[in-house]
Scaffold this motif. Structure first.
Motif, PDB file in Angstrom:
ATOM      1  N   LYS A 161       1.377  -1.038   0.448  1.00  0.00           N
ATOM      2  CA  LYS A 161       0.202   0.198   0.265  1.00  0.00           C
ATOM      3  C   LYS A 161       1.176   1.152  -0.201  1.00  0.00           C
ATOM      4  N   GLY A 162       1.769   1.253  -0.010  1.00  0.00           N
ATOM      5  CA  GLY A 162       2.936   2.385   0.108  1.00  0.00           C
ATOM      6  C   GLY A 162       3.059   2.734   1.071  1.00  0.00           C
ATOM      7  N   TYR A 163       3.416   1.644   1.750  1.00  0.00           N
ATOM      8  CA  TYR A 163       3.565   2.585   3.629  1.00  0.00           C
ATOM      9  C   TYR A 163       4.875   1.761   3.570  1.00  0.00           C
ATOM     10  N   GLY A 164       5.790   2.720   5.293  1.00  0.00           N
ATOM     11  CA  GLY A 164       6.758   2.249   5.410  1.00  0.00           C
ATOM     12  C   GLY A 164       6.983   1.661   6.636  1.00  0.00           C
ATOM     13  N   VAL A 165       7.719   0.117   6.476  1.00  0.00           N
ATOM     14  CA  VAL A 165       7.934  -0.499   7.634  1.00  0.00           C
ATOM     15  C   VAL A 165       8.902  -0.304   8.509  1.00  0.00           C
ATOM     16  N   VAL A 166       8.886   0.185   9.789  1.00  0.00           N
ATOM     17  CA  VAL A 166      10.489   0.725  10.664  1.00  0.00           C
ATOM     18  C   VAL A 166      10.740  -0.383  10.677  1.00  0.00           C
ATOM     19  N   ARG A 167      12.292  -0.497  10.807  1.00  0.00           N
ATOM     20  CA  ARG A 167      13.256  -1.994  10.922  1.00  0.00           C
ATOM     21  C   ARG A 167      13.550  -1.533  12.709  1.00  0.00           C
ATOM     22  N   ALA A 203       4.286  -9.314  22.378  1.00  0.00           N
ATOM     23  CA  ALA A 203       3.346  -8.004  22.320  1.00  0.00           C
ATOM     24  C   ALA A 203       3.900  -7.530  20.455  1.00  0.00           C
ATOM     25  N   ILE A 204       2.797  -7.747  20.327  1.00  0.00           N
ATOM     26  CA  ILE A 204       3.096  -7.548  18.484  1.00  0.00           C
ATOM     27  C   ILE A 204       2.753  -6.349  18.390  1.00  0.00           C
ATOM     28  N   GLU A 205       3.497  -5.269  17.763  1.00  0.00           N
ATOM     29  CA  GLU A 205       3.607  -3.685  18.027  1.00  0.00           C
ATOM     30  C   GLU A 205       4.099  -3.658  16.102  1.00  0.00           C
ATOM     31  N   PRO A 206       3.013  -3.151  15.056  1.00  0.00           N
ATOM     32  CA  PRO A 206       3.365  -2.325  13.994  1.00  0.00           C
ATOM     33  C   PRO A 206       3.594  -1.275  14.254  1.00  0.00           C
ATOM     34  N   MET A 207       5.046  -0.409  13.519  1.00  0.00           N
ATOM     35  CA  MET A 207       5.450   0.747  13.799  1.00  0.00           C
ATOM     36  C   MET A 207       5.226   1.323  11.853  1.00  0.00           C
ATOM     37  N   ILE A 208       4.823   1.909  11.543  1.00  0.00           N
ATOM     38  CA  ILE A 208       4.621   2.344  10.052  1.00  0.00           C
ATOM     39  C   ILE A 208       4.031   3.520   9.708  1.00  0.00           C
ATOM     40  N   THR A 209       4.962   3.809   8.771  1.00  0.00           N
ATOM     41  CA  THR A 209       5.278   5.396   8.467  1.00  0.00           C
ATOM     42  C   THR A 209       4.105   5.890   7.182  1.00  0.00           C
ATOM     43  N   LEU A 210       3.959   6.685   6.900  1.00  0.00           N
ATOM     44  CA  LEU A 210       3.329   7.739   5.333  1.00  0.00           C
ATOM     45  C   LEU A 210       4.299   7.473   4.427  1.00  0.00           C
ATOM     46  N   GLY A 211       5.499   7.972   5.365  1.00  0.00           N
ATOM     47  CA  GLY A 211       7.067   8.543   3.843  1.00  0.00           C
ATOM     48  C   GLY A 211       7.680   7.462   3.948  1.00  0.00           C
ATOM     49  N   LYS A 212       9.118   7.243   4.387  1.00  0.00           N
ATOM     50  CA  LYS A 212       9.916   6.039   4.007  1.00  0.00           C
ATOM     51  C   LYS A 212      10.333   5.773   5.048  1.00  0.00           C
ATOM     52  N   LYS A 213      10.836   4.464   5.705  1.00  0.00           N
ATOM     53  CA  LYS A 213      11.388   3.573   6.566  1.00  0.00           C
ATOM     54  C   LYS A 213      12.000   4.130   8.042  1.00  0.00           C
ATOM     55  N   GLU A 214      12.947   5.108   7.572  1.00  0.00           N
ATOM     56  CA  GLU A 214      14.670   4.869   8.095  1.00  0.00           C
ATOM     57  C   GLU A 214      13.509   6.495   9.329  1.00  0.00           C
ATOM     58  N   VAL A 215      13.833   6.162  10.191  1.00  0.00           N
ATOM     59  CA  VAL A 215      14.159   6.475  11.417  1.00  0.00           C
ATOM     60  C   VAL A 215      15.482   7.602  12.191  1.00  0.00           C
TER      61      VAL A 215
END
Length: 260
Positions: A161-167, A203-215
């Motif tokens: 869907k185009g979202y970023g997945v924090v690594r 503890a399952i916890e998606p952290m998802i971004t509207l842009g790129k995955k980099e934090v």
């Protein structure tokens, strides 16, 4: 990061975690009642701590590795571990509220991201899809699967869907310690990682971004925000691995009641 070996829980221990999870769900509901434009995150933090302590429990996060608050309060582009402040919430903000409760020697951990007033449609959609990805991950938390099956389910739902997945930040085992083995990333390969067995609590916890995955981490040593400053969402449940279907210990029911 979680260390040591995976701790399997007895049904008695799961009962104790269920009690902690129930109180945590109620604490989230108390916070949800206050969330609106003009309220400060410090007020939310104060209410959560007061409610948790009034019920004979301890906020899991306060003092954990010297973290100074009971809640992680992460607005807009802050992914996780945000500090409570005196800045009022504004129309169009989003706010992730992450909370843990320690009761009878066991922790429960959950998070929910709120829209404040009218938020842009794309941001509203980010919240909806991040929450949906949490349940996709939970569906895979069954005995015989592997941690990577949870990770893959989350990533495979949001990434197309185009979202970023924090690594850099991951879910984790939870129990007598707030962070136990195994780590539960929100990205990965099916069939990889530790085998899931009955009695594991995660503890399952998606952290998802509207842009790129980099934090990036801020100077306070805690606050993690998106590098491109785009909004991020965070939803989390504490679950028990079971034979055919994971049991979700935490609940958003009190949040949903407060919002409607």
């Amino acid at each position: 990061m979680a260390t040591g070996v995976i701790q399997f829980k007895t049904e008695e221990e799961i009962d104790l975690m269920r009690e902690a999870a129930r109180l945590l769900a109620q604490a989230h509901g108390e916070v949800a009642k206050l969330i609106r434009e003009g309220v400060t995150t410090r007020e939310l933090d104060r209410r959560a701590e007061e409610f948790i302590r009034d019920h004979g429990a301890v906020p899991s996060f306060k003092g954990y590795n010297n973290f100074p608050y009971s809640l992680c309060l992460s607005p807009n582009s802050v992914v996780v571990h945000g500090f409570a402040t005196d800045k009022p919430l504004q129309n169009g903000d989003i706010l992730s509220v992450d909370c843990g409760v320690l009761l009878n020697g066991y922790h429960a951990d959950s998070a929910y991201t709120y829209p404040i007033g009218e938020v842009p449609l794309a941001v509203k959609q980010l919240l909806k899809e991040t929450e949906a990805s949490l349940y996709k991950g939970i569906e895979q938390a069954i005995a015989g699967n592997r941690v990577g099956d949870i990770s893959y389910a989350i990533q495979n739902y949001v990434a197309p869907k185009g979202y970023g997945v924090v690594r850099e930040l991951v879910g984790h085992g939870v129990g007598a310690k707030l962070h136990e083995k195994p780590d539960v990333p929100n990205y990965g390969k099916r069939g990889s990682g530790p085998k899931l067995q009955t009695g594991m609590t995660l503890a399952i916890e998606p952290m998802i971004t509207l842009g790129k995955k980099e934090v990036m981490q801020e100077k306070d040593g805690w606050t993690i925000r998106t590098r491109d400053n785009k909004p991020a969402a965070h939803f989390e449940h504490t679950v028990v691995v079971r034979k055919d279907k994971a049991e979700i210990l935490t609940s958003f029911e009190y949040i949903e009641k407060a919002l409607h």
